[in-house]
Design a protein around this motif. Structure first.
Motif, short mmCIF file in Angstrom:
data_model
loop_
_atom_site.label_atom_id
_atom_site.label_comp_id
_atom_site.label_asym_id
_atom_site.label_seq_id
_atom_site.Cartn_x
_atom_site.Cartn_y
_atom_site.Cartn_z
N SER A 187 -40.75 43.00 65.32
CA SER A 187 -40.85 42.62 66.73
C SER A 187 -39.76 43.28 67.57
CB SER A 187 -40.75 41.09 66.86
OG SER A 187 -41.85 40.46 66.23
N TYR A 245 -38.55 36.45 67.77
CA TYR A 245 -38.31 35.02 67.85
C TYR A 245 -37.74 34.56 66.51
CZ TYR A 245 -42.67 34.95 65.24
OH TYR A 245 -43.63 35.19 64.30
N PHE A 273 -36.33 32.55 71.49
CA PHE A 273 -36.93 33.84 71.85
C PHE A 273 -35.84 34.79 72.33
CE2 PHE A 273 -40.08 30.49 72.74
CZ PHE A 273 -41.03 30.84 71.79
N PRO A 332 -42.80 37.32 73.24
CA PRO A 332 -43.03 37.09 71.80
C PRO A 332 -44.50 37.04 71.44
CG PRO A 332 -42.47 35.03 72.88
CD PRO A 332 -42.30 36.11 73.92
#
Length: 357
Positions: free
Chosen positions: A175, A184, A202, A314
């Motif tokens: 991510s 996250y 987050f 996210p």
């Protein structure tokens, strides 16, 4: 033939003798590590946990060695802790990393990058944020049936099968480095001498920017991915308290235009303790389904707006836009994301087998 067999057997034992071995009593197996940020000295405080061997890693043996040291890098911290431990520390069985809240807000990449560079450590270990400091969270003597590293590993695994989306070092790195998405991490806290999951944090870049409490995890989960065997409770003004279990949900993203997205979520679940809701006919069933649909759309819409307000993605909306529109540009998207119209469209079906006919 006998000569060939002799040479083959000799070669086998020679190769076997080349393997690096460790006597279990001569090493300490690092199973859990925590990091905190010390703002005054601009360095880290590291905390490492090892099972104390006697009953080995037996789940009923709750003895854990806890050692701490300061340093400017993860390697320096590890070396400083090694100077306090009589046995060689082996990191191959590391289960998880816990990051202090202040460190999470300061920036976690230097620590996680240092961990990721260790070839002995897998990428599937869990990563979490400690409410407060990691050192205090990991040094407390909790009343659990397992040693703390195994307890936390099992807690993360159980929650990942319920309301918590997949979370580990690999997922964080994916991510963080991926385009059109933000990472996250789960948040842990000590509540009445019990360690528990209390929410989700987050990140913008590698800094903790916004967090939600445990009660909103389900809303995030259904907007993030398909899920099975989850459950949730909600309070509605019209009907009151509802408990839904055995939930299955599917998610589809539908771009109406470049600045308008619909998140279609189809959910099926079973209502528990349905007697209190007077579920005696199919008309009652339809009414409850409609009430739950409105509640879920309201809560998920609010969550989406909160994420956009704090400029964190996210839900990987940007990655979806990149896959849909050829002229997608990351820098331009960063400016557009907070203003994109994102609408959750919920379809809820109640799987009920005890309707009174």
């Amino acid at each position: 033939m006998i000569t060939f067999y002799f040479y083959w057997l000799s070669a086998f034992f020679c190769l076997a003798g080349c393997n690096k071995t460790r006597v279990i009593d001569d090493v300490d197996l690092l199973m859990l590590v925590g990091f905190d940020w010390i703002d005054e000295s601009k360095e880290y405080l590291g905390t490492e946990l090892f099972p104390r061997y006697g009953l080995s890693e037996d789940s009923h043996d709750r003895r854990v060695g806890v050692f701490s040291a300061k340093g400017y890098t993860t390697q320096q911290i590890h070396s400083n802790i090694q100077s306090k431990v009589p046995n060689k520390i082996e990191s191959g069985k590391l289960l998880g990393i816990v990051l202090g809240e202040e460190l999470a807000r300061e920036g976690v990449n230097e620590v996680l990058y240092g961990i990721s560079e260790d070839p002995n450590i897998g990428r599937g270990l869990f990563v979490a944020i400690a409410k407060g400091t990691a050192s205090e969270l990991l040094s407390t003597n909790y009343n659990t049936d397992h040693i703390l590293p195994i307890f936390l590993k099992d807690l993360m695994k159980t929650q990942s099968n319920n309301s918590l989306p997949p979370v580990n070092l690999h997922q964080y790195n994916y991510s963080y480095y991926g385009e059109g998405m933000d990472p996250y991490l789960p948040i842990l806290a000590n509540k009445d001498n019990q360690i528990q999951l209390i929410g989700l944090g987050f990140f913008k870049g590698d800094q903790l920017t916004y967090e939600i409490d445990y009660n909103r995890l389900f809303y995030f989960r259904i907007l993030f991915e398909n899920s099975t065997n989850t459950e949730f409770d909600l309070l509605t003004e019209k009907i009151g308290h509802l408990s839904i279990v055995a939930i299955e949900s599917t998610l589809k993203k539908k771009w109406v235009s470049k600045n308008k997205l619909e998140l279609h979520v189809t959910i099926a679940g079973t209502l528990t303790e349905s007697y209190n809701q007077k579920l005696t006919s199919f008309s009652n069933k339809a009414e409850i389904e409609g009430t739950i649909k409105k509640k879920l759309e309201k809560e998920t819409k609010q969550l989406i707006e909160d994420l956009q307000k704090h400029d964190v993605d996210p839900l990987r909306i940007g990655a979806s836009a990149k896959a849909t529109f050829r002229d997608w540009q990351e820098e331009k998207w960063k400016e557009e994301y907070p203003t994109v119209e994102i609408t959750p469209v919920i379809t809820f079906n109640l799987k009920q087998t005890n309707i009174v006919h």
